[in-house]
Enzyme design. Sequence first.
Site, PDB file in Angstrom:
ATOM      1  N   SER A 275      -8.695  -1.056   0.638  1.00 18.89           N
ATOM      2  CA  SER A 275      -7.828   0.382  -0.330  1.00 18.89           C
ATOM      3  C   SER A 275      -9.146   1.519  -0.555  1.00 18.89           C
ATOM      4  O   SER A 275      -9.633   1.549  -0.653  1.00 18.89           O
ATOM      5  CB  SER A 275      -7.063  -0.588  -1.613  1.00 18.89           C
ATOM      6  OG  SER A 275      -5.960   0.674  -1.453  1.00 18.89           O
TER       7      SER A 275
ATOM      8  N   ASP B  74       0.833   2.417   7.086  1.00 23.69           N
ATOM      9  CA  ASP B  74      -0.271   1.952   6.066  1.00 23.69           C
ATOM     10  C   ASP B  74       0.810   3.325   5.369  1.00 23.69           C
ATOM     11  O   ASP B  74       0.375   4.574   5.557  1.00 23.69           O
ATOM     12  CB  ASP B  74      -0.873   1.721   5.988  1.00 23.69           C
ATOM     13  CG  ASP B  74      -1.729   1.536   4.121  1.00 23.69           C
ATOM     14  OD1 ASP B  74      -1.148   2.035   3.247  1.00 23.69           O
ATOM     15  OD2 ASP B  74      -2.605   0.693   4.690  1.00 23.69           O
TER      16      ASP B  74
ATOM     17  N   HIS C  91       0.114  -1.032   4.287  1.00 19.90           N
ATOM     18  CA  HIS C  91      -1.018  -1.502   3.309  1.00 19.90           C
ATOM     19  C   HIS C  91      -1.494  -3.243   3.460  1.00 19.90           C
ATOM     20  O   HIS C  91      -2.254  -3.416   2.759  1.00 19.90           O
ATOM     21  CB  HIS C  91      -0.737  -0.600   1.830  1.00 19.90           C
ATOM     22  CG  HIS C  91      -1.822  -0.763   1.107  1.00 19.90           C
ATOM     23  ND1 HIS C  91      -3.181   0.647   1.936  1.00 19.90           N
ATOM     24  CD2 HIS C  91      -1.646  -0.945  -0.030  1.00 19.90           C
ATOM     25  CE1 HIS C  91      -3.883   0.507   0.870  1.00 19.90           C
ATOM     26  NE2 HIS C  91      -3.813  -0.438   0.044  1.00 19.90           N
TER      27      HIS C  91
END
Length: 729
Positions: A581, A666, A701
């Site tokens: 991330s 995501d 995610h």
Amino acid sequence: MFRTIPYYFVILIFSLTLNACNQMSKEKEIETTVQDAVVKAPIAEKKDSVIVTHGHTRVDPYFWMRLTDEQKNAKNPDAQTQKVLDYLNAENAYLTSKMQHTEAFQEKLYTEIVDRIKKDDTSVPYFKNGYWYYTKYEKGQEYAIHCRKKGNLEAKEEIMLNVNELAEGHSYYAATGLRVSPDNKILAFSEDVVSRRIYTVRFKNLETGEFLPERIQNTDGSGAWANDNKTYFYTTKNEVSLLSEKILRHRLGDDVANDFIVYFERDPSFYIGVYRSKSGKYIIIYNKSTISSDFHILNADRPEDAFEQFATREPHHEYNIDHFEDKFYVVTNWKAQNFRLMETPANATSRENWKEIIPHRKDVLLEDIEVFKNYLVVSERGNATTSINIIDQKTQQQHSIDFGEDAYVAYVGNNPEFDTEKLRFGYSSLTTPSSVYDYNMGTKDKELKKQTEVVGGHDPNQYVTQRLFANARDGKKIPISIVYKKGMKLDGKNPLLLYAYGSYGSSMDPWFSSTRLSLLDRGFAWAIAHIRGGEEMGREWYEDGKMFNKINTFNDYIDCAKYLIDEKYTANDHLYAMGGSAGGLLMGAVVNMAPELFNGVIAAVPFVDVVSTMLDETIPLTTNEFDEWGNPKNKDSYDYMLSYSPYDQVKAQNYPNMLITTGLFDSQVQYWEPAKWIAKLRDQKTDQNLLMMHTNMEAGHGGASGRFKRFKETALEYAFLLDLEGINQ
């Protein structure tokens, strides 16, 4: 893994077949060419999009990869959608072919990882409002079963929610936000079946076992019950940006369409949510941006009254509140960079009424508090170490819990009961499995309730953990936590995986991981670089790694890598980098800045197209994060962000071996960022190193749902690292 051959590979196959050698049979020609086509790296089409900002022109040849949610979910994809999906599937097929020789090893890694996890397992029960609550897992099941027992642990078990049953028929399923009404009769929970973190609130009658008919869609998953046991407050999202923006009031049995909006946040830089105070007396709305906080409170006995603002919203003022008897405690950074503790009367909460309880300290970050009837528990952080301090509410005497190690993480656990002498806390280190304790705040006795079992055994004495400090180029000391198998020689020949994050003030603490043993037992060292952008060394550590100081984050990581090489923990050809991330942004920056330091890099769901994403306010997280990264609509921010944005800074040079991961759904980092990035890297790089991407076509995610499925991706990542070291068993 997807093994589909897209249409442009079929064209390639046909072309190659026509020109094949005449000595081969036509059947043999086709068979060979198919194998070659799958092995070839996908070359993405270039279709230049011109973006002009502040008079500066950027050309994005891969902007066409962006799809809307409607396109991704379409049963009959249009030509553009199919083109993008074909490209992602081609990357998956390429990864499969390049990693095919490790498939048996991946399966072995997956099996040993999940075999260390106890299949029949139960959490430590906690007591709340007359019931003992716990979660259990059963052998052969992927999801949790949420249970309770009335009065004592010998009572009959009640299954509140069996997530395995709800997940049937879904490729992805997540249940969260479980909230039981004050009278213990109704369970509210939220579910996501897409992995976009867009939740539907549902209700279940715990007396009859029946699900109530109403469903509240497009929520953030959390909520709060009023004391009438009928009114439920929840948060809805903007349907485009997915930013939480409204708090609504629902009354059981009423039409959801008629739910009343009690709060509407019009500033898109704020996240909002609603919760119930531990005391049960207040419903609290929180509003938080990167640099400011705001709260609104309501007496839980009067759910139809209007919420009242706790204190005037001010820029650069962050705080949290906790109710206790006739007052509120306030953890605030008002004139206190590392925060201080104050209190104010419950009927006079504006800032001029706040009175200091614990002053600001330059070397200690006050992170949080937990309020009990007789005690106040304070969680603090200093010198990259956590501590838990106990204050007697009556005598004001205080003490700290002794943990007996230098590098560890300790945290306050689930403590819903107000009138108790016992504090539930958790503890772990790089060698100690996660442990749950009950601590008597009066007698100072602690009782180990559970330590996570490593099936097959784990001996902490077989591993070494250290706290190291690297010298940054500007003179700062950067903490590094490291663990490795006892007996490892510091000769520069050891493979080492260096993990880091470095954003949002999130501290990467030295947790134990049984999964990590698959690397440690094969000779890897594993280290965390506690770089600026986190809060390991206090609030200043965070401030020095954000906005116009962001370059410190990347420099710190590079300097930690150089330190580990200089100290012979590893060498360039044995050093590996990993982050996800915002940590994927870190990976993208350091491979542009210092690719020669690493043999391999794993960038998980990486935020790499910084400028374009932050220019687009329709994308989730954008407006809320202008104070983290900067707003590129301002030229100074644009220029600074452009200087490090990984996608924009890709250039013709050698890059390490790289594995990139993403999820089609995501909502935090859109899949097209890593997809565009790998396409540009493949076009620009001058080496023959591996460059591969895995797109989970069914997840977002956090990857796959369920307890074990996610470890398939872990096994792939580990196989990638170990294969580069020539380790295949």
